[in-house]
Scaffold this active site. Structure first.
Site, PDB file in Angstrom:
ATOM      1  N   ASN A  90     -19.272 -59.317 -89.819  1.00 59.61           N
ATOM      2  CA  ASN A  90     -20.025 -60.391 -89.158  1.00 59.61           C
ATOM      3  C   ASN A  90     -21.476 -60.278 -89.622  1.00 59.61           C
ATOM      4  O   ASN A  90     -22.185 -59.364 -89.223  1.00 59.61           O
ATOM      5  CB  ASN A  90     -19.921 -60.201 -87.630  1.00 59.61           C
ATOM      6  CG  ASN A  90     -20.841 -61.137 -86.867  1.00 59.61           C
ATOM      7  OD1 ASN A  90     -21.336 -62.122 -87.405  1.00 59.61           O
ATOM      8  ND2 ASN A  90     -21.075 -60.817 -85.593  1.00 59.61           N
ATOM      9  N   TRP A  91     -21.874 -61.220 -90.463  1.00 53.02           N
ATOM     10  CA  TRP A  91     -23.211 -61.116 -91.069  1.00 53.02           C
ATOM     11  C   TRP A  91     -24.328 -61.608 -90.153  1.00 53.02           C
ATOM     12  O   TRP A  91     -25.507 -61.463 -90.478  1.00 53.02           O
ATOM     13  CB  TRP A  91     -23.246 -61.917 -92.368  1.00 53.02           C
ATOM     14  CG  TRP A  91     -22.498 -61.269 -93.492  1.00 53.02           C
ATOM     15  CD1 TRP A  91     -21.820 -60.086 -93.455  1.00 53.02           C
ATOM     16  CD2 TRP A  91     -22.359 -61.778 -94.825  1.00 53.02           C
ATOM     17  NE1 TRP A  91     -21.268 -59.825 -94.689  1.00 53.02           N
ATOM     18  CE2 TRP A  91     -21.577 -60.850 -95.543  1.00 53.02           C
ATOM     19  CE3 TRP A  91     -22.803 -62.926 -95.479  1.00 53.02           C
ATOM     20  CZ2 TRP A  91     -21.249 -61.035 -96.888  1.00 53.02           C
ATOM     21  CZ3 TRP A  91     -22.470 -63.105 -96.808  1.00 53.02           C
ATOM     22  CH2 TRP A  91     -21.707 -62.167 -97.507  1.00 53.02           C
ATOM     23  N   GLU A 130     -16.105 -55.398 -78.100  1.00 49.46           N
ATOM     24  CA  GLU A 130     -17.434 -55.018 -78.577  1.00 49.46           C
ATOM     25  C   GLU A 130     -18.335 -54.705 -77.383  1.00 49.46           C
ATOM     26  O   GLU A 130     -18.954 -55.617 -76.818  1.00 49.46           O
ATOM     27  CB  GLU A 130     -18.051 -56.158 -79.394  1.00 49.46           C
ATOM     28  CG  GLU A 130     -17.299 -56.478 -80.667  1.00 49.46           C
ATOM     29  CD  GLU A 130     -18.227 -57.041 -81.737  1.00 49.46           C
ATOM     30  OE1 GLU A 130     -18.191 -56.527 -82.846  1.00 49.46           O
ATOM     31  OE2 GLU A 130     -18.998 -57.963 -81.443  1.00 49.46           O
ATOM     32  N   GLY A 178     -25.340 -52.912 -82.753  1.00 48.60           N
ATOM     33  CA  GLY A 178     -26.633 -52.808 -83.431  1.00 48.60           C
ATOM     34  C   GLY A 178     -27.500 -51.669 -82.939  1.00 48.60           C
ATOM     35  O   GLY A 178     -28.694 -51.621 -83.224  1.00 48.60           O
ATOM     36  N   HIS A 194     -19.085 -64.095 -79.074  1.00 49.08           N
ATOM     37  CA  HIS A 194     -19.798 -62.860 -79.454  1.00 49.08           C
ATOM     38  C   HIS A 194     -20.868 -62.575 -78.391  1.00 49.08           C
ATOM     39  O   HIS A 194     -21.460 -63.497 -77.828  1.00 49.08           O
ATOM     40  CB  HIS A 194     -20.440 -63.021 -80.829  1.00 49.08           C
ATOM     41  CG  HIS A 194     -21.025 -61.750 -81.336  1.00 49.08           C
ATOM     42  ND1 HIS A 194     -22.270 -61.307 -80.954  1.00 49.08           N
ATOM     43  CD2 HIS A 194     -20.525 -60.802 -82.170  1.00 49.08           C
ATOM     44  CE1 HIS A 194     -22.511 -60.142 -81.540  1.00 49.08           C
ATOM     45  NE2 HIS A 194     -21.475 -59.812 -82.280  1.00 49.08           N
ATOM     46  N   SER A 222     -21.637 -50.801 -83.994  1.00 51.40           N
ATOM     47  CA  SER A 222     -22.125 -49.663 -84.782  1.00 51.40           C
ATOM     48  C   SER A 222     -21.038 -48.959 -85.593  1.00 51.40           C
ATOM     49  O   SER A 222     -21.063 -47.736 -85.738  1.00 51.40           O
ATOM     50  CB  SER A 222     -22.869 -48.676 -83.881  1.00 51.40           C
ATOM     51  OG  SER A 222     -24.020 -49.288 -83.341  1.00 51.40           O
TER      52      SER A 222
HETATM   53  P1  PGA Z   1     -23.023 -53.834 -85.518  1.00 51.69           P
HETATM   54  O1  PGA Z   1     -22.586 -55.289 -84.994  1.00 51.69           O
HETATM   55  O2  PGA Z   1     -21.896 -53.308 -86.362  1.00 51.69           O
HETATM   56  O3  PGA Z   1     -24.270 -54.081 -86.326  1.00 51.69           O
HETATM   57  O4  PGA Z   1     -23.247 -52.993 -84.321  1.00 51.69           O
HETATM   58  C1  PGA Z   1     -21.266 -55.579 -84.622  1.00 51.69           C
HETATM   59  C2  PGA Z   1     -21.126 -56.995 -84.143  1.00 51.69           C
HETATM   60  O5  PGA Z   1     -22.043 -57.493 -83.478  1.00 51.69           O
HETATM   61  O6  PGA Z   1     -20.110 -57.647 -84.387  1.00 51.69           O
END
Ligand code: PGA
Length: 272
Positions: free
Chosen positions: A9-10, A181, A187, A107, A227
């Site tokens: 997911n960019w 998630e 992040g 999301h 992460s």
């Molecule tokens: P991340 O994001 O791997 O940078 O933690 C995951 C996401 O939000 O799908």
């Protein structure tokens, strides 16, 4: 064997030129690198699916640069109406025309930054099931919800509000992908432990089982996201209830994304 899904997911990164470069390198990796050929074999045999979700403006570039068809393209969001006066929105027919196979729905950044409600997310999910673009439904608790012991309550609410009673078991099992998630892991560099991720994904399976039966719960693909990186990906993928990964930051460079794909591809890589 469940078809594993490794999805990138960019978010709001990589305009058209960066997207073109990414796919040129990834295509070359699949063709010329030994690990890439190993991964491409797993994709061709139906054991692995690799998905990339670029921003809307890069979807066409992604599709046209991905000449081997080894990677599926996903959008990061969609509106449930097919057309109309919805300034700034993108519809499912538009994504269909761009060749998207998947769309990420709900999301945590959509829920928490843009205030999307369970009800709005449900409309998007239902509309996507009427189209050829399949939903990847994201669910996950905030840190304060986890600390208050409400993780299960939140997951159950997000799933039951989105996945309506009117759906058949086959639709749920075959067409929906759920991504767990936890918001506190996105992040932050602090991924959930393998055990915590597996427990939450197992609970999601229980919720699906209670509504649609154990065989649907067995069939539905559940991803972990938050992460994920080169160091934790393989261990996460050995967990019983985790069928794939949704990767943000580590999916932006071909080097780390391709190495994660290779590390988590089913089968045993044998060096010559
Ligand atoms: P991340 O994001 O791997 O940078 O933690 C995951 C996401 O939000 O799908």
């Amino acid at each position: 064997m469940t078809k594993r899904m490794i999805a990138g997911n960019w978010k709001m990164n990589s305009a058209q030129s960066a997207t073109g470069e990414f796919f040129d390198k990834l295509e070359a990796w699949f063709e010329f690198d030994e690990l890439g050929r190993f991964a491409s074999k797993a994709i061709k045999s139906g054991d692995l699916e690799v998905v990339v979700a670029p921003p809307f403006t890069s979807l066409e570039t992604a599709r046209s640069s991905c000449t081997s068809d080894l990677v599926q393209i996903a959008a990061q969001n969609v509106h449930h109406e097919a057309k109309g006066a919805y300034t700034g929105e993108i519809s499912l027919p538009m994504l269909e025309e761009l060749g998207c196979k998947y769309v990420i729905i709900g999301h945590s950044e959509r829920r928490h930054i843009f205030g999307e409600s369970d009800e709005f997310i449900k409309r998007k999910l239902m509309a996507s099931l009427e189209s050829s673009v399949l939903p990847i439904l994201c669910v996950g608790e905030l840190l304060e919800e986890r600390e208050a012991g409400d993780m299960k309550k939140v997951l159950k609410r997000q799933i039951t509000e989105a996945v309506g009673e009117s759906l058949t078991s086959d639709i749920v099992g075959d067409m929906i992908v759920i991504a767990y998630e936890p918001v506190w892991a996105i992040g932050t560099g602090k991924a959930a432990t393998d055990k915590d991720a597996d427990e939450a994904c197992g609970y999601i399976r229980d919720v699906i089982s209670s509504k649609f039966g154990p065989s649907t719960a067995d069939k539905i693909r559940i991803l972990y996201g938050g992460s994920v990186n080169l160091d934790n990906c393989a261990e996460l993928m050995t967990q019983k209830n985790i069928d794939g990964l949704l990767i943000g930051g580590a999916s932006l460079s071909v080097d780390s994304f391709s190495r994660i794909v290779a590390k988590t591809a089913p089968g045993i890589y044998r060096q010559k």
